[in-house]
Design a protein around this motif. Structure first.
Motif, short mmCIF file in Angstrom:
data_model
loop_
_atom_site.label_atom_id
_atom_site.label_comp_id
_atom_site.label_asym_id
_atom_site.label_seq_id
_atom_site.Cartn_x
_atom_site.Cartn_y
_atom_site.Cartn_z
N MET A 1 9.15 -8.34 1.36
CA MET A 1 10.60 -8.26 1.51
C MET A 1 10.98 -7.31 2.64
O MET A 1 11.88 -7.59 3.43
N ILE A 2 10.26 -6.17 2.71
CA ILE A 2 10.54 -5.22 3.79
C ILE A 2 10.23 -5.84 5.14
O ILE A 2 11.01 -5.71 6.10
N ALA A 3 9.10 -6.56 5.23
CA ALA A 3 8.72 -7.18 6.49
C ALA A 3 9.73 -8.22 6.94
O ALA A 3 9.90 -8.45 8.14
N ALA A 4 10.43 -8.85 5.99
CA ALA A 4 11.35 -9.92 6.34
C ALA A 4 12.79 -9.44 6.54
O ALA A 4 13.53 -10.02 7.35
N ALA A 5 13.19 -8.37 5.82
CA ALA A 5 14.61 -8.07 5.78
C ALA A 5 15.01 -6.66 6.22
O ALA A 5 16.18 -6.40 6.47
N ASP A 6 14.04 -5.72 6.31
CA ASP A 6 14.41 -4.34 6.64
C ASP A 6 14.96 -4.25 8.07
O ASP A 6 14.50 -4.96 8.97
N ALA A 7 15.92 -3.36 8.27
CA ALA A 7 16.55 -3.22 9.59
C ALA A 7 15.68 -2.44 10.57
O ALA A 7 15.90 -2.50 11.78
N ARG A 8 14.69 -1.71 10.07
CA ARG A 8 13.84 -0.89 10.93
C ARG A 8 12.68 -1.74 11.48
O ARG A 8 11.77 -2.10 10.75
N LEU A 9 12.74 -2.04 12.75
CA LEU A 9 11.78 -2.96 13.36
C LEU A 9 10.34 -2.45 13.26
O LEU A 9 9.42 -3.21 12.99
N GLY A 10 10.15 -1.15 13.51
CA GLY A 10 8.81 -0.60 13.43
C GLY A 10 8.20 -0.77 12.05
O GLY A 10 7.03 -1.14 11.90
N LEU A 11 8.99 -0.48 11.03
CA LEU A 11 8.52 -0.62 9.65
C LEU A 11 8.21 -2.08 9.34
O LEU A 11 7.22 -2.39 8.66
N ARG A 12 9.03 -2.98 9.84
CA ARG A 12 8.81 -4.41 9.62
C ARG A 12 7.48 -4.86 10.22
O ARG A 12 6.74 -5.63 9.62
N LEU A 13 7.17 -4.37 11.42
CA LEU A 13 5.92 -4.74 12.06
C LEU A 13 4.72 -4.28 11.25
O LEU A 13 3.75 -5.03 11.04
N VAL A 14 4.77 -3.03 10.79
CA VAL A 14 3.66 -2.49 10.01
C VAL A 14 3.50 -3.24 8.70
O VAL A 14 2.39 -3.61 8.30
N MET A 15 4.61 -3.48 8.01
CA MET A 15 4.54 -4.17 6.73
C MET A 15 4.07 -5.61 6.89
O MET A 15 3.31 -6.13 6.06
N ALA A 16 4.49 -6.27 7.96
CA ALA A 16 4.03 -7.64 8.19
C ALA A 16 2.53 -7.69 8.42
O ALA A 16 1.83 -8.58 7.92
N SER A 17 2.01 -6.71 9.15
CA SER A 17 0.56 -6.66 9.39
C SER A 17 -0.18 -6.39 8.09
O SER A 17 -1.28 -6.92 7.87
N LEU A 18 0.39 -5.57 7.22
CA LEU A 18 -0.24 -5.31 5.92
C LEU A 18 -0.25 -6.57 5.04
O LEU A 18 -1.20 -6.81 4.31
N VAL A 19 0.82 -7.35 5.12
CA VAL A 19 0.87 -8.60 4.37
C VAL A 19 -0.25 -9.54 4.82
O VAL A 19 -0.94 -10.17 4.01
N ILE A 20 -0.46 -9.61 6.14
CA ILE A 20 -1.54 -10.45 6.69
C ILE A 20 -2.89 -9.95 6.18
O ILE A 20 -3.75 -10.74 5.80
N ALA A 21 -3.08 -8.62 6.16
CA ALA A 21 -4.34 -8.06 5.71
C ALA A 21 -4.59 -8.36 4.23
O ALA A 21 -5.71 -8.70 3.83
N VAL A 22 -3.55 -8.25 3.41
CA VAL A 22 -3.70 -8.55 1.97
C VAL A 22 -4.04 -10.02 1.76
O VAL A 22 -4.90 -10.36 0.94
N CYS A 23 -3.37 -10.90 2.49
CA CYS A 23 -3.67 -12.34 2.37
C CYS A 23 -5.11 -12.63 2.80
O CYS A 23 -5.81 -13.44 2.18
N ALA A 24 -5.55 -11.98 3.88
CA ALA A 24 -6.93 -12.17 4.35
C ALA A 24 -7.92 -11.69 3.30
O ALA A 24 -8.96 -12.33 3.07
N ALA A 25 -7.62 -10.56 2.64
CA ALA A 25 -8.50 -10.05 1.59
C ALA A 25 -8.60 -11.04 0.43
O ALA A 25 -9.68 -11.22 -0.15
N ALA A 26 -7.49 -11.69 0.09
CA ALA A 26 -7.51 -12.69 -0.99
C ALA A 26 -8.38 -13.88 -0.61
O ALA A 26 -9.15 -14.39 -1.44
N VAL A 27 -8.30 -14.32 0.64
CA VAL A 27 -9.12 -15.44 1.10
C VAL A 27 -10.60 -15.07 1.06
O VAL A 27 -11.45 -15.86 0.63
#
Length: 221
Positions: A1-27
């Protein structure tokens, strides 16, 4: 949710990369779990031996995951350099760099393990291999007790004839069901006259061991 909706661009970038990492770990977890199939025997059949060898896919998946774990550090680095707005938290700002350091350590360990052959190779003269838990380069008369350790994930127990060292080899590092691997090892350990067959390749060696063991089981029945 933070990666998609937060107003802070830097935080969104970091959170989006963490989402990718978590999905990769699941795979990666799915890929590794599918490797562990009860009753399976995986071997390399092009060499002049019976080589119980794990598939490359779990190791490749782990390497890909470790590379993906660098993404949060890249995103945080871009945030710091460009002065993008983010959360004023030491954990959020430094956590991605710690994650990258752990990933780098994991890559070094995997490269270090490449010095040894994966799995266990059986030749007419002895056994070789085991990556990740130790190194085996034993003649057949040096092979001691062969057991299967029960647990959430079964392990092949392999001991030197003198009692030490003792290795517990998990399914993933062996590539085969520990029960089946133990049966093959015991067969060629206890039947020296059958060992020359190992030089003819894995398929013939596995077939011969299975036929003899099945005949003995039928005779007992």
């Amino acid at each position: 949710m933070i990666a998609a909706a937060d107003a802070r661009l830097g935080l969104r970038l970091v959170m989006a990369s963490l989402v990718i990492a978590v999905c990769a770990a699941a795979v990666v977890a799915i890929v590794r779990s599918r490797t562990m199939t009860t009753g399976v025997v995986r071997f390399h059949d092009s060499s002049h031996s019976l080589w119980l060898r794990p598939p490359a896919s779990p190791s490749v998946a782990v390497v890909v995951l470790l590379l993906i774990l660098f993404l949060p550090a890249v995103a945080q680095g871009a945030t710091d350099i460009l002065g993008l707005e983010t959360m004023p938290s030491v954990l959020v700002r430094r956590g991605p760099y710690l994650l990258a350091a752990l990933a780098a350590g994991g890559l070094v360990v995997m490269l270090w393990r490449l010095r040894r052959a994966p799995g266990i190779e059986m030749t007419p003269s002895g056994i070789h291999g085991i990556r990740g838990v130790g190194r085996v380069h034993w003649r057949w008369d040096e092979v001691g007790e062969i057991t299967v350790e029960a647990g959430r994930v079964a392990r092949l127990g392999l001991a030197h004839a003198e009692g030490s060292p003792v290795f517990a080899v998990p399914f993933l590092m062996l590539g085969s069901d520990p029960q089946r691997a133990a049966a093959l090892l015991r067969f060629y350990k206890d039947n020296p006259t059958e060992r020359p067959l190992l030089a003819e390749g894995g398929a013939e060696a596995v077939r011969r061991a299975n036929d003899v063991l099945r005949a003995r089981q039928d005779a007992k029945g």
